[in-house]
Design a protein around this motif. Structure first.
Motif, short mmCIF file in Angstrom:
data_model
loop_
_atom_site.label_atom_id
_atom_site.label_comp_id
_atom_site.label_asym_id
_atom_site.label_seq_id
_atom_site.Cartn_x
_atom_site.Cartn_y
_atom_site.Cartn_z
N THR A 11 4.65 -3.65 -3.60
CA THR A 11 5.10 -4.86 -4.28
C THR A 11 6.39 -4.59 -5.04
OG1 THR A 11 4.36 -6.73 -5.63
CG2 THR A 11 3.81 -4.55 -6.46
N TYR A 12 7.18 -5.65 -5.17
CA TYR A 12 8.42 -5.56 -5.94
C TYR A 12 8.17 -6.17 -7.33
CZ TYR A 12 13.16 -6.30 -7.57
OH TYR A 12 14.30 -6.29 -8.34
N VAL A 87 -2.27 -3.74 -4.52
CA VAL A 87 -1.28 -3.77 -5.62
C VAL A 87 -0.64 -5.16 -5.80
CG1 VAL A 87 0.74 -2.96 -4.30
CG2 VAL A 87 0.58 -2.46 -6.73
N VAL A 88 -0.50 -5.93 -4.71
CA VAL A 88 0.21 -7.21 -4.83
C VAL A 88 -0.55 -8.18 -5.74
CG1 VAL A 88 1.06 -9.24 -3.59
CG2 VAL A 88 1.41 -6.96 -2.62
N GLY A 123 6.75 -10.53 -10.11
CA GLY A 123 5.96 -9.75 -9.15
C GLY A 123 5.84 -10.51 -7.84
N SER A 124 5.97 -9.80 -6.72
CA SER A 124 5.88 -10.43 -5.39
C SER A 124 4.55 -11.17 -5.23
CB SER A 124 5.97 -9.37 -4.28
OG SER A 124 7.09 -8.55 -4.46
N ASP A 125 4.59 -12.29 -4.48
CA ASP A 125 3.36 -13.09 -4.36
C ASP A 125 2.57 -12.84 -3.07
OD1 ASP A 125 4.95 -14.38 -2.53
OD2 ASP A 125 5.07 -16.27 -3.64
N GLY A 130 6.48 -8.68 -0.69
CA GLY A 130 6.65 -7.36 -1.30
C GLY A 130 7.63 -6.54 -0.47
N LYS A 131 7.39 -6.48 0.83
CA LYS A 131 8.27 -5.73 1.74
C LYS A 131 9.68 -6.33 1.77
CE LYS A 131 4.89 -4.04 5.15
NZ LYS A 131 4.44 -2.95 4.34
#
Ligand code: RTP
Length: 155
Positions: A11-12, A87-88, A123-125, A130-131
């Protein structure tokens, strides 16, 4: 890669300019570290307008879009890539609701923020985003694939 038959995700996570200005960088990183996720990318970065627009392109038609781009480019952000099982969704829980007034105490936004337009962290959803976002914010060579030296008590 699978751990205990669950997919390891990426995740970003990004500390927005208000989080940096308010001295919350250590506190926010700490929450993800203590949870047990693995940090694979980290940098302080002044985001160019084009990158902010690309990152938030799904929100382009929203009335708050110009304000959002101004906010994200108003000062340095901290870019992070985190890895782990689940983690996401877990990071989104740690972060809390978009409007910090609706975010539960114990979450980052619930504990540290009051305004939607100043909600300190992204945070990425989804695993796909995320990628996508990690590829957007990090260059090749900026990410580290490393293995904790100790017994991996937390995976
Ligand atoms: P993020 O992408 O930053 O993790 O936030 P999110 O998924 O919780 O929320 P999203 O709906 O994707 O919105 C992205 C960011 O835009 C700002 N925003 N401002 N009404 C407003 O002024 C408004 N609505 C959203 C917030 O900074 C939000 O996190």
């Amino acid at each position: 890669r699978l751990v205990a038959s669950m997919e390891v995700e990426e995740t970003y996570i990004m500390i927005k300019p208000d989080g940096v200005q308010r001295g919350l960088v250590g506190e926010i990183i700490s929450r993800f570290e203590k949870k047990g996720f693995k940090l694979t990318g980290l940098k302080l970065f002044q985001c160019p307008t084009e990158l902010a627009q690309e990152h938030y392109k799904d929100l382009q038609s929203k009335p708050f879009f110009p304000k959002l781009i101004n906010y994200i480019t108003s000062g340095p952000v901290v870019c992070m890539a985190w890895e782990g099982v689940g983690v996401v969704a877990s990071a989104r829980k740690l972060i809390g609701a978009t409007n910090p007034l609706n975010a539960e105490p114990g979450t980052i936004r619930g504990d540290l923020a009051v305004q939607t337009g100043r909600n300190v962290v992204h945070g990425s959803d989804s695993p796909e985003n995320g990628k996508r976002e990690i590829a957007l914010w990090f260059k090749e060579g900026e990410l580290c694939d490393w293995t904790p030296v100790q017994e991996p008590w937390v995976k």
